[in-house]
Design an enzyme around this catalytic site. Sequence first.
Site, mmCIF file in Angstrom:
data_model
loop_
_atom_site.group_PDB
_atom_site.id
_atom_site.type_symbol
_atom_site.label_atom_id
_atom_site.label_comp_id
_atom_site.label_asym_id
_atom_site.label_seq_id
_atom_site.Cartn_x
_atom_site.Cartn_y
_atom_site.Cartn_z
ATOM 1 N N CYS A 22 0.862 -1.180 0.000
ATOM 2 C CA CYS A 22 0.000 0.000 0.000
ATOM 3 C C CYS A 22 0.896 1.226 0.000
ATOM 4 O O CYS A 22 1.639 1.452 0.960
ATOM 5 C CB CYS A 22 -0.912 -0.009 1.223
ATOM 6 N N CYS A 72 -5.304 6.224 -3.816
ATOM 7 C CA CYS A 72 -4.648 4.915 -3.850
ATOM 8 C C CYS A 72 -3.223 5.139 -4.346
ATOM 9 O O CYS A 72 -3.022 5.541 -5.496
ATOM 10 C CB CYS A 72 -5.393 3.947 -4.767
#
Length: 255
Positions: free
Chosen positions: A68, A200
């Site tokens: 991530c 994101c």
Amino acid sequence: MFKYSGAGNTFVVLDGRGKDVSSYRLPETVRDLCRENGTDGLMILLESEKSDFRMEFFNPDGSTGMMCGNGGRCITAFAAGLGIRPESEGEYRFEAPDGIHSARILSTDGEVSMVRLKMAGPDGLRKVGDGWFIDTGTRHFVRFENDVEAVDVEREGKEIRWSKEFSPEGVNVNFVQRMPDGSITLRTFEKGVERETLACGTGAVASAFVTHRAEGGQTFFSSRVHARVADLLVEHSCEGTFLTGPAQCLGECGK
């Protein structure tokens, strides 16, 4: 246990050093923590024999094993807040599911830090249907749009995420619009979260890489990416691929 935001991508972040955190890895615990605190994931900071610390990341559905990008910047700021000092002057090194990453805190203003994170080199770039597949530590599909604001991200993102082309693992879905100034605007449907998120990081890297390397044919590039509430900077050079953006501590959160 604290809540962090990386350009709008939010996480519960837990200091797991010297503690038994096995219960926090249970899918039902992850789901409860993310739901109660309204976050897009859970991260646990752990000790490491290879680097300054280790990062474990979990999606709200309990799935794990992926990188991530916004989380990597947030856990770096968290490590600094805990008083962890990097072994290398000014540059943290940490373990993540896709390998060792390095990160540097460029500036701090109150609870907001600007963090530059080195990402793993994108892999597996290929054309799929009306878009592109690429792996930036997490699997992504990138499709260009004339107007991203007109896209039904929840419906179309879900359809592509579960499509047979990407089964059984699934894929994050990025809808990208090229802007007149050379930047791109991005909306992402994230698997594991199963909805559109405000940002994101790995999706920003994937979208910039496809825009400039696959569609633009550029060897190196610097790209401004407009997420829903903040901007990210993606740079690709002979030194590697970097993601720069804000990481903000929103305070302690419920356990």
